[in-house]
Design an enzyme around this catalytic site. Sequence first.
Site, mmCIF file in Angstrom:
data_model
loop_
_atom_site.group_PDB
_atom_site.id
_atom_site.type_symbol
_atom_site.label_atom_id
_atom_site.label_comp_id
_atom_site.label_asym_id
_atom_site.label_seq_id
_atom_site.Cartn_x
_atom_site.Cartn_y
_atom_site.Cartn_z
ATOM 1 N N GLY A 34 0.683 -1.322 0.011
ATOM 2 C CA GLY A 34 0.104 0.150 -0.105
ATOM 3 C C GLY A 34 0.735 1.282 0.104
ATOM 4 O O GLY A 34 0.258 2.127 0.321
ATOM 5 N N GLY A 79 3.262 4.485 3.742
ATOM 6 C CA GLY A 79 3.884 3.645 3.148
ATOM 7 C C GLY A 79 5.052 4.242 2.403
ATOM 8 O O GLY A 79 6.001 3.808 2.209
ATOM 9 N N SER A 93 -4.322 0.789 14.319
ATOM 10 C CA SER A 93 -4.773 2.150 14.766
ATOM 11 C C SER A 93 -5.332 2.035 16.125
ATOM 12 O O SER A 93 -5.634 1.251 16.841
ATOM 13 C CB SER A 93 -5.834 2.508 13.781
ATOM 14 O OG SER A 93 -6.451 3.730 14.090
ATOM 15 N N TYR A 133 -14.098 -1.043 10.884
ATOM 16 C CA TYR A 133 -12.638 -0.472 10.950
ATOM 17 C C TYR A 133 -12.027 -1.139 12.329
ATOM 18 O O TYR A 133 -11.048 -1.587 12.237
ATOM 19 C CB TYR A 133 -12.853 1.071 10.877
ATOM 20 C CG TYR A 133 -11.365 1.571 11.032
ATOM 21 C CD1 TYR A 133 -10.508 1.212 9.960
ATOM 22 C CD2 TYR A 133 -11.114 2.292 11.947
ATOM 23 C CE1 TYR A 133 -9.042 1.863 9.998
ATOM 24 C CE2 TYR A 133 -9.693 2.858 11.983
ATOM 25 C CZ TYR A 133 -8.852 2.549 11.164
ATOM 26 O OH TYR A 133 -7.431 3.100 11.199
#
Length: 328
Positions: free
Chosen positions: A30, A37, A166, A193
């Site tokens: 990614g 990244g 996250s 998520y």
Amino acid sequence: MSNFNYETTGEDVASVCSDAIRGKVILITGPSPKSLGAEFATTISVYAPAMIILASRDTSKLEEVAASIKAIKSEISTRILKLDLSSQASIRDAAQEVNNYEDVPHIDVLVNSAGLMAVPYGQTAEGIELQFGVNHVGHFLFTNLIMGKLISEDGTRASRVLNVTSVGHELSRVRFEDYNFKDGQYYNRWYAYGQSKSANMLFSVALAERLAKKGLISVSLHPGSIFTNLSSHLGKDAWEELGGIAFSLGLPRFTSYEGLDYKTQQQGVATYVFGAFHESITQQVNGRHLRDSQVMEPRGYKSWARDPTDADELWKLSEKLAGQKFNY
């Protein structure tokens, strides 16, 4: 363990880790332009890794990142890999390509950085909820399919696998009984998520448990709250929805979008560089979670993202969804 903190930049950490970066082979998923990244790739390029493999579904965007790397150090070898994490057929093709790299017997660092954030309900080609499928199951399958490039039977090569997660993992545990939200009937983009980010962390726990004896080190990391393309599609309604969910869950850090303490991209990738190359990342901290270029104490993040029983249950579910067992 280190003197790094919230303000530390990737360049700060890379300068300390220069010897560890030099000559290494790194694969990043990614790394599109302006992503973390890509920022990680260009930051470490100053210190001459041997090769950086850039993996994404849109290879045309990767050419721009490869050119940026070459502009920094022309001698660095770059390679473009087509990888669509929403398709297990694509994942298998990409893994086979990597395994066929005769000039790359070993990959020193794999950074699973690709991901989706709070997107509308969708499914992968195999019918898995899109965020769970891309953020976790896709990386689970890809990582295991190229494991031969990451470990050695005698454990002498200590590769590292970084799973980018996250603080959003606090929004939801892995919903083992209903990871697909009843095929979208009960879907909530933020819970989905959160589930995928908890899974990223449990994946590192599971890898550490299974492969430490062969030298592998896996950690998860939270780069911080950062403006990137990952959240560019989210409007005011999405953030208001997150605030409402956070209030109901007792998570004050999420209740005000304006109140979030944002990092720059350079500050965000500091923890990438720290996890990938710093000497303090040893078997003693295998499976742990990183923030602000520090190894967090377990009490600093949710128990559902570090529980070894949940990590084992997730591994078994992931094998089922990938249609393949990986016994180590």
